[in-house]
Write an enzyme that holds these catalytic residues in place. Structure first.
Site, PDB file in Angstrom:
ATOM      1  CB  THR A 255      -0.956   0.016   1.208  1.00  0.00           C
ATOM      2  OG1 THR A 255      -0.214  -0.168   2.416  1.00  0.00           O
ATOM      3  CG2 THR A 255      -2.000  -1.071   1.080  1.00  0.00           C
TER       4      THR A 255
ATOM      5  CE  LYS B 212       0.245  -3.322   3.423  1.00  0.00           C
ATOM      6  NZ  LYS B 212      -0.661  -2.415   4.257  1.00  0.00           N
TER       7      LYS B 212
ATOM      8  CB  THR C  17      -2.516  -2.122   8.186  1.00  0.00           C
ATOM      9  OG1 THR C  17      -3.846  -1.875   8.566  1.00  0.00           O
ATOM     10  CG2 THR C  17      -2.616  -2.620   6.736  1.00  0.00           C
TER      11      THR C  17
ATOM     12  CD  GLU D 296       2.122   5.412   6.615  1.00  0.00           C
ATOM     13  OE1 GLU D 296       1.723   6.011   7.622  1.00  0.00           O
ATOM     14  OE2 GLU D 296       1.364   4.880   5.780  1.00  0.00           O
TER      15      GLU D 296
ATOM     16  CG  ASN E 259      -0.242   8.602   8.299  1.00  0.00           C
ATOM     17  OD1 ASN E 259      -0.853   7.664   7.805  1.00  0.00           O
ATOM     18  ND2 ASN E 259       1.018   8.505   8.698  1.00  0.00           N
TER      19      ASN E 259
ATOM     20  CB  SER F 106      -3.880   5.816   3.898  1.00  0.00           C
ATOM     21  OG  SER F 106      -3.416   6.336   5.118  1.00  0.00           O
TER      22      SER F 106
END
Lengths: 383, 383
Positions: free
Chosen positions: A146, A168, A179, A259, A378, A383
């Site tokens: 993603t 992932k 996630t 991230e 974010n 997302s």
């Protein structure tokens, strides 16, 4: 190599059109046997996505023939229609492969609260089934990305058998998983029960101790499929260790791709009275936004470490706490220790050691710094 | 008006040179009586700064003659020398005022792990004592600022008596309080025990429900001093309500001045089985970094609200959850509700309602968004 490093597996990864940007978004992993034992660990979030609810039922049977995974949509908080869509995805996969749907696990990742475009996904399942290959592991790993900047795979080979896998995840990594979709495969001949023990033992000390931002997803799934095609049944401890090694490697790759991160932070708790204490303290430190900002600024702000420790219920005395940052004991006995100017924080990895001086137990939690890039990534889009 | 709005109090705020930039950094509040009943609430962090350890002892006596506060250094994690410094500060204040040191509360705020410059602080105490005034409340409020962009004061006047106060705090606001210093004064004639009850009841539903970044400080202190100089003993419920009103106002001011914030977020939990459930869910939502980023980006990402609710132990069924953002029920029965495009998020205040559909209890937690400015402010220098 990924999920096809072990013998007895084929995989595929394609662009089904679920993602509007045309990137790969659908992966398929098939176990060709002769055995099809499987184990799974799922999010502990009480709000579970439809594919998690479905796959939990599949795994209850201890057998998985295939896993179908999509990025581009989490199919979480989508009500009865979302569950029907997951069921239809499993049925379509089963039909394409000539297997039973109750042996098809489903994983989804992406935005919560949006129904999947089934008119694209179902034909994508057929297309993926047509492209299955013993060399398809890499493509499958790419199709589940993603916000990941790189795809993540790992392989460990032992005497005649192999454990490999793909993962992932780039945000929402947290205890109880988050996630994060992981599919591991092995050609070792291992039954469902020892598979389950090995997987739970491994995730407890790897993925469960990776905490990027304290947020826990609705979709986290870690699956381990065994084909038995090597004909080798390894010693249980040796097998468990191999699974742990692959999980550890994938977990590290997740943190390195978190991230917006500019620092990977290893929070090592020593001298705890119990392992639970060590984990609780490690998580508290790893989740402290102020500390994570300080590390981003290369500031060895040990006061924020003590402040985080102080919010826990762990056994310790404030005036016996010691903290080292990158090898410099900047806090001794709860007060000022060595000169903080000695701490070199120029490199990406930062190592924080907190010694509770209350026992001999330890735990290590991995996290990353909090950066403006994390905020941008974010806040700029859903997302 | 601040701490000198109520009769019987004098205050001062000066620049003692503790802060290197020369800004005001030392405040003094004196109760001239005739009574000097007091109550205090302190950080629940187990790593407590020296002034907290000292002031807890002072408050155990139920009487406070004076409060001396400094910004520019927290005097936390400073060992026995730090405690000696706090004690010396109380003694110097007592000497300058002709009172007993055991009735002098001490508060400090600033960087953890650094000893205070006592050669500047002690002469500063003398200077502040020389400038005490019935109009000094504003100056005192200014002298306790750290990263605050504005000073915070509040006053409520009832029939013949007044409750007023000052607060500092701009980050590290969290349940159990967090680097937040608050001094409240009243001229009502109230004994230490009802004062304590009123203060605890007020902080429980105000400061304890303000959660800027989930981080809890080592120094938080809220003090309430009663001079009795109005000669009026109010009804206990009426008095408690006035204290709550002042605390509520100051708490709102703290959130509005939170570091780097661009949105004030009111997280209102309804339909909880218990108040504890409502508070637990509210805090979980208020601390979710991903949600806080989404709000910063004006994205009504209700999936992140459900994801946060799902990590709690509160009573609820996932398929009965409802979420409104700024009045639009974007999530109904755990799934997609009204069109998220209808949500207007242009204004600074954002109102999130989560209805657990599990009872009738409610709680409101205030927080703010997570911004790049927060990261800059907390990574660019030690604080």
């Amino acid at each position: 190599m990924s999920v096809t490093a072990a013998k007895g597996f084929r995989a595929a990864g394609i662009a089904a059109g679920i993602k509007q940007n045309g990137n790969p978004d659908l992966a398929l992993v098939v176990n060709d046997g002769p055995r099809r034992a499987a184990a799974g660990v799922f999010t502990s979030n009480r709000v579970k996505a439809a594919p998690v609810l479905w796959s939990e039922q599949v795994l209850a049977g201890g057998q998985v023939s295939a896993v179908v995974l999509n990025s581009g949509g989490a199919n979480a908080c989508t009500g009865p229609k979302g569950f029907q869509d997951t069921h239809a995805t499993a049925e379509r996969t089963a039909g394409a492969l000539g297997r039973g749907a109750i042996e098809v696990a489903v994983c989804s990742t992406g935005l919560i609260g949006v129904l999947l475009p089934m008119d694209k996904l179902l034909p994508g399942v057929d297309a993926a089934a047509g492209q299955l290959s013993e060399h398809g592991g890499e493509k499958a790993a790419i199709a589940i990305k993603t916000t990941d900047t790189v795809h993540k795979t790992s392989v460990v080979t032992r005497d005649g058998w192999t454990v490999g896998g793909m993962a992932k995840g780039a945000g929402m990594l947290a205890p109880g998983l988050a996630t994060m979709l992981v599919v591991l495969t092995t050609d070792a001949a291992v039954d469902a029960e020892p598979l389950d023990r090995a997987l739970r033992a491994a995730t407890r000390v790897t993925f469960d101790r990776v905490d990027s931002d304290g947020c826990m997803s609705t979709n986290d799934t870690v699956l381990l499929l065994a084909s038995g095609s090597s004909g080798v049944t390894p010693d249980e401890a040796e097998f468990a260790e191999a699974v742990r090694a692959v999980c550890d490697d994938l977990g590290q790759q997740l943190i390195r791709d978190a991230e917006g991160a500019s620092k990977d932070i290893k929070v090592e708790i020593r001298g705890a009275a119990t392992e639970d204490d060590a984990v609780e303290v490690g998580r508290s430190v790893a989740r402290n936004n102020l500390l994570k900002c300080a590390i981003h600024g290369e500031d060895p702000n040990w006061g924020r470490v003590l402040s985080a420790i102080g919010t826990t219920r762990a056994a310790f005395e404030p005036d016996r706490l010691n903290v080292a940052i990158n090898g410099v004991w900047v806090c001794k006995n709860g007060g000022v220790g060595e000169d903080r100017e000695k701490v070199d924080m120029r490199y990406r990895e930062v190592h924080i050691v907190a010694d509770l001086a209350a026992g001999t137990e330890t735990a290590t939690i991995w996290t990353n710094d909090l950066t403006a890039d994390y905020v941008h990534e974010n806040s700029a889009y859903s997302s």
